[in-house]
Design an enzyme around this catalytic site. Structure first.
Site, short mmCIF file in Angstrom:
data_model
loop_
_atom_site.label_atom_id
_atom_site.label_comp_id
_atom_site.label_asym_id
_atom_site.label_seq_id
_atom_site.Cartn_x
_atom_site.Cartn_y
_atom_site.Cartn_z
N ASN A 186 -1.09 -9.38 -43.22
CA ASN A 186 -2.05 -8.30 -43.51
C ASN A 186 -1.89 -7.23 -42.84
O ASN A 186 -1.99 -6.86 -41.59
CB ASN A 186 -3.35 -9.10 -42.75
CG ASN A 186 -4.72 -8.41 -42.94
OD1 ASN A 186 -4.76 -7.22 -43.70
ND2 ASN A 186 -5.42 -8.53 -42.03
N GLU B 134 -12.88 -8.06 -39.34
CA GLU B 134 -12.84 -6.55 -39.36
C GLU B 134 -14.05 -6.17 -40.49
O GLU B 134 -14.92 -5.35 -40.39
CB GLU B 134 -11.62 -5.90 -39.36
CG GLU B 134 -10.88 -6.03 -38.24
CD GLU B 134 -9.53 -5.86 -38.35
OE1 GLU B 134 -9.00 -5.65 -39.40
OE2 GLU B 134 -8.68 -6.38 -37.17
N LYS C 47 -3.54 -4.67 -43.11
CA LYS C 47 -4.79 -3.69 -42.64
C LYS C 47 -4.64 -2.22 -43.36
O LYS C 47 -4.20 -1.93 -44.36
CB LYS C 47 -5.00 -3.59 -41.25
CG LYS C 47 -4.86 -5.19 -40.45
CD LYS C 47 -5.38 -5.19 -39.26
CE LYS C 47 -5.41 -6.35 -38.67
NZ LYS C 47 -5.87 -6.53 -37.48
N GLU D 54 -9.22 -17.52 -37.62
CA GLU D 54 -8.79 -16.10 -36.89
C GLU D 54 -9.83 -16.25 -35.43
O GLU D 54 -10.76 -15.48 -35.88
CB GLU D 54 -8.64 -15.19 -37.68
CG GLU D 54 -7.73 -14.82 -38.59
CD GLU D 54 -7.31 -13.75 -39.23
OE1 GLU D 54 -6.02 -13.60 -39.12
OE2 GLU D 54 -8.04 -12.74 -39.43
N SER E 222 -2.70 -12.32 -33.26
CA SER E 222 -1.40 -12.08 -32.40
C SER E 222 -0.40 -13.16 -32.39
O SER E 222 0.53 -13.34 -31.42
CB SER E 222 -1.77 -11.91 -31.00
OG SER E 222 -2.84 -11.06 -30.64
N HIS F 227 -12.31 -11.16 -43.69
CA HIS F 227 -11.65 -11.09 -42.50
C HIS F 227 -12.82 -10.46 -41.35
O HIS F 227 -13.74 -9.81 -41.66
CB HIS F 227 -10.63 -9.94 -42.74
CG HIS F 227 -9.71 -9.50 -41.41
ND1 HIS F 227 -10.14 -8.79 -40.33
CD2 HIS F 227 -8.50 -10.04 -41.22
CE1 HIS F 227 -9.17 -8.88 -39.43
NE2 HIS F 227 -8.00 -9.85 -39.89
N GLY G 113 -5.29 -8.62 -32.70
CA GLY G 113 -4.85 -7.33 -32.54
C GLY G 113 -4.86 -7.05 -30.96
O GLY G 113 -4.69 -6.00 -30.33
C1 PEP Z 1 -5.27 -10.26 -38.55
O1 PEP Z 1 -6.01 -9.11 -38.61
O2 PEP Z 1 -5.60 -11.03 -39.67
C2 PEP Z 1 -4.57 -10.53 -37.43
C3 PEP Z 1 -4.23 -11.74 -37.41
O3 PEP Z 1 -4.03 -9.67 -36.80
P1 PEP Z 1 -2.86 -9.30 -35.38
O4 PEP Z 1 -1.89 -10.47 -35.74
O5 PEP Z 1 -2.30 -8.23 -35.32
O6 PEP Z 1 -3.64 -10.11 -34.12
#
Ligand code: PEP
Length: 255
Positions: free
Chosen positions: A9, A98, A11, A168, A214, A96, A174
């Site tokens: 992803n 976000e 973003k 998630e 992460s 997601h 993040g």
């Molecule tokens: C994401 O935004 O889907 C995600 C998992 O981000 P990160 O790996 O940076 O935590």
């Protein structure tokens, strides 16, 4: 034997020029490492077409990060399912955290978007997950159950098999903090049991559940090694061809 899906992803990163550079590196490395793993990249809208063109001679899939649930019309700034198909996308990330937090995405819009994607043979990657406060309040299992149940509302068992879920935990996105392998497995098993209740065990076993939050080369092996973890949705670490390819290699070894 399960087949992992490793999804990036991006973003709001990588316009066409940066996307080309990242994909160039990934293309080389992917060819060396993976045959048993499905790989997906999700660039921003403006980089979708060039990514599809760039990857046409590979088996790396391209997906979008959002979709609108209407066919077309007066929805300024939105992108429809048929536009994504025309751009060559086979996947789309939906719900997601976000988008839920900053753009008013709800369980209802997630369900509408998943249905619209399925209508157009686009695989929805439906994101669910709790905040830290919700985990501390011990309502995370109930919350994720509600999110999953709402997302699959009105979706048949054959259609359900075409959906990918990404668990998630918001507190791990993040932040550099990762769910422990045990926490991930516990929630993934919970999600699978919800799917078995909604459909049946065979259908539940056929739906891929990715972990996101992460994930990086240093922790991918223990997360992907969990029984109910069928892949990863990767943000930060997917922006480097080296680290993304390393995660793909780890998945390949576990396959
Ligand atoms: C994401 O935004 O889907 C995600 C998992 O981000 P990160 O790996 O940076 O935590």
């Amino acid at each position: 034997m399960r087949r992992f899906l490793i999804a990036g992803n991006w973003k709001m990163n990588c316009g066409p020029a940066d996307a080309a550079e990242l994909l160039e590196g990934l293309k080389e490395k992917k060819a060396e490492v993976a045959e048993e793993v499905d790989v997906l990249v999700c660039p921003p809208f403006v980089s979708l077409s060039m990514s599809v063109n760039y990857l046409h001679d590979t088996d790396i899939e391209v997906g979008a990060q959002n979709i609108h649930f209407e066919e077309n019309g007066a929805y300024t700034g939105e992108v429809s399912a048929s536009m994504l198909v025309e751009a060559g996308c086979n996947f789309v990330i939906i719900g997601h955290s976000e988008r839920r937090e900053y753009f008013g995405e709800t369980d209802t819009t997630v369900n509408k978007k998943a249905k619209k994607a399925l209508e157009h043979n686009i695989v929805p990657v439906v994101c669910v997950g709790e905040s830290l406060d919700q985990r501390k309040a011990n309502i995370h299992f109930e919350l994720v159950k509600n999110q999953v149940t709402a997302a699959f509302e009105g979706i048949s068992d054959t259609e359900a098999l075409d959906i990918v879920i990404a668990y998630e935990p918001i507190w791990a996105i993040g932040t550099g903090e990762t769910a422990s392998p045990e926490q991930a497995q516990e929630m993934h098993a919970h999600i699978r049991s919800i799917l078995a209740e909604l459909y049946d065990q065979e259908t539940a076993d056929g739906i891929r559940i990715l972990y996101g939050g992460s994930m990086k080369p240093g922790n991918a092996e223990e997360l992907l090694g969990q029984e109910d973890v069928d892949g990863g949705l990767i943000g930060g670490a997917s922006l480097s061809a080296d680290s993304f390819a390393e995660i793909i290699t780890i998945a390949e070894k576990l396959s």
